[in-house]
Design an enzyme around this catalytic site. Structure first.
Site, PDB file in Angstrom:
ATOM      1  N   SER A 101       1.020  -0.715  -0.573  1.00 53.10           N
ATOM      2  CA  SER A 101       0.316   0.313  -0.095  1.00 53.10           C
ATOM      3  C   SER A 101       0.866   1.193   0.390  1.00 53.10           C
ATOM      4  O   SER A 101       2.290   0.902   0.158  1.00 53.10           O
ATOM      5  CB  SER A 101      -0.955  -0.358   1.212  1.00 53.10           C
ATOM      6  N   ASP A 140      -1.680  -2.019  -4.042  1.00 52.44           N
ATOM      7  CA  ASP A 140      -3.033  -1.731  -3.317  1.00 52.44           C
ATOM      8  C   ASP A 140      -2.959  -0.735  -3.153  1.00 52.44           C
ATOM      9  O   ASP A 140      -2.421   0.360  -2.415  1.00 52.44           O
ATOM     10  CB  ASP A 140      -2.753  -2.729  -1.952  1.00 52.44           C
TER      11      ASP A 140
HETATM   12  O1  G3H Z   1      -7.110  -1.504   2.210  1.00 55.65           O
HETATM   13  C1  G3H Z   1      -6.012  -1.256   2.751  1.00 55.65           C
HETATM   14  C2  G3H Z   1      -4.920  -2.440   3.708  1.00 55.65           C
HETATM   15  O2  G3H Z   1      -5.119  -3.024   4.432  1.00 55.65           O
HETATM   16  C3  G3H Z   1      -3.715  -0.768   3.042  1.00 55.65           C
HETATM   17  O3  G3H Z   1      -3.329  -0.628   4.359  1.00 55.65           O
HETATM   18  O4  G3H Z   1      -2.740   1.699   4.211  1.00 55.65           O
HETATM   19  O5  G3H Z   1      -2.588   0.527   6.220  1.00 55.65           O
HETATM   20  O6  G3H Z   1      -1.036  -0.304   4.798  1.00 55.65           O
HETATM   21  P1  G3H Z   1      -2.321   0.893   5.472  1.00 55.65           P
HETATM   22  P1  13P Z   2      -9.009  -5.754   5.315  1.00 54.53           P
HETATM   23  O1  13P Z   2      -8.495  -4.800   6.383  1.00 54.53           O
HETATM   24  O2  13P Z   2     -10.189  -6.286   5.207  1.00 54.53           O
HETATM   25  O3  13P Z   2      -7.502  -7.224   5.665  1.00 54.53           O
HETATM   26  O4  13P Z   2      -8.806  -5.504   3.861  1.00 54.53           O
HETATM   27  C1  13P Z   2      -7.793  -5.297   3.464  1.00 54.53           C
HETATM   28  C2  13P Z   2      -7.562  -4.946   1.524  1.00 54.53           C
HETATM   29  O5  13P Z   2      -8.520  -4.928   1.596  1.00 54.53           O
HETATM   30  C3  13P Z   2      -6.210  -4.497   1.570  1.00 54.53           C
HETATM   31  O6  13P Z   2      -6.651  -3.859   0.206  1.00 54.53           O
HETATM   32 ZN    ZN Z   3      -8.339  -2.399  -0.138  1.00 57.73          ZN
END
Ligand code: G3H
Ligand code: 13P
Ligand code: ZN
Length: 312
Positions: free
Chosen positions: A50, A83
């Site tokens: 991410s 992501d």
């Molecule tokens: O959907 C988001 C993912 O869980 C990534 O989370 O932005 O805290 O790395 P983060």
């Molecule tokens: P969760 O928070 O349910 O693990 O989802 C992760 C996600 O969608 C990352 O893009």
């Molecule tokens: Zn997501």
């Protein structure tokens, strides 16, 4: 095997009625726990990064960790995916910097602006051999620094998907059918129910096209209980029932995103370790069981939820 795109993986997953796990990676132990489980279970895998992961660990460190996993696990195909790419520039940096797949998340924009932004990323990505995931519909919950309240989320409108896919040229599509980001997906007492009617209508309109589910952690209660028992406070953490995810994987869903469950597995293990060994302070000693806990959690997902074991 070098890093691959998800094209072949999704084709096989669609035809085989299973989904590939897309797990978020932020450090070495998480990469190792996931890929050791996938290697032992002979499962294809998507390792995703991410914006927050890039800010935390640095792009180069994450790419090199994933490249190390490719060397250590030559038998399994591995995708390196961005992501929730927030803008063209971040997607371009990842495409130029070794990723084989990117998501451009234009879901907060208007339909037309989402199409224009997604199209721009697709043109650049495809010219560089990289595939693109787009998103239509808005999930509730927290992703990166954006919090979407439950009331502000919206299901994907199936009547929009054909136009979105044909005008953007995306390779896969994330849709909103009731999943939600984070560990607090639903209010205690409510019964989570994914909208399979929307999923099936999307699949009817886009035959054979790979669909993606975000926010798909199931928030295993044993991890929440351990966290609460050993000094944490996570009341009311609730996830998606695993049998509903398995059902989605049998249908058009080819990629299922899991991040919160990795965090819970790791945190539960570390909290328990410190409670039981208050005198210890060597990170290797507490990160080793944490990595093992991630590995066993991922193995369970591959075998019992995604159905992608033995498919590498
Ligand atoms: O959907 C988001 C993912 O869980 C990534 O989370 O932005 O805290 O790395 P983060
Ligand atoms: P969760 O928070 O349910 O693990 O989802 C992760 C996600 O969608 C990352 O893009
Ligand atoms: Zn997501």
């Amino acid at each position: 095997m070098a890093l691959v795109t998800s094209t072949e993986m999704f084709k096989k997953a669609y035809e085989g009625g299973y989904a590939v796990g897309a797990f978020n990676v932020n450090n070495m132990e998480i990469v190792q726990g996931i890929t050791e489980a996938c290697r032992e279970e002979k499962a294809p895998v998507i390792l995703q990064v991410s914006k927050g992961a890039r800010a935390y660990a640095n792009h180069t460190y994450l790419v090199k960790l994933v490249e190390a996993a490719v060397i250590e696990c030559p038998e399994i195909p591995i995708v390196l995916h961005l992501d929730h790419g927030p803008d063209f520039e971040t997607c371009k940096a990842c495409i130029d910097g070794g990723f084989t797949s990117v998501m451009i998340d234009g879901s907060a924009h208007s339909f037309e602006d989402n199409i224009a932004l997604t199209r721009k990323v697709v043109e650049y990505a495809h010219a560089h051999g990289v595939v693109v995931e787009g998103e239509l519909g808005t999930l509730a919950g927290i992703e990166d620094d954006v919090k979407v309240e439950e009331g502000a989320s919206s299901y994907t409108r199936p009547e929009e998907v054909e136009e979105f896919v044909s005008r953007t040229g995306v390779d896969s599509l994330a849709i909103a059918i009731g999943t939600s980001h984070g560990a607090y997906k639903f209010k205690p007492g409510t019964k989570p129910q994914l909208r399979f009617d929307i999923l099936d209508e999307v699949a009817r309109r886009l035959p054979g096209f790979p669909i993606v589910l975000h926010g798909s952690s199931s928030v295993p209660q044993q991890f929440v209980d351990l966290i609460n028992r050993y000094g944490g406070a996570m009341p009311g953490a609730i996830g998606i029932p695993e049998e509903q995810l398995r059902e989605a994987a049998r249908r058009a869903v080819c990629k299922i995103n899991i991040d919160s469950d990795l965090r819970l597995a790791m945190t539960a293990s570390i909290r328990q370790f410190f409670y039981e060994h208050p005198d210890k302070f060597d990170p290797r000693e507490y990160l080793k069981p944490a990595r093992q806990n991630i590995k066993e959690m991922v193995r369970h997902k591959l075998v019992d939820v995604l159905g992608c074991n033995g498919k590498a």
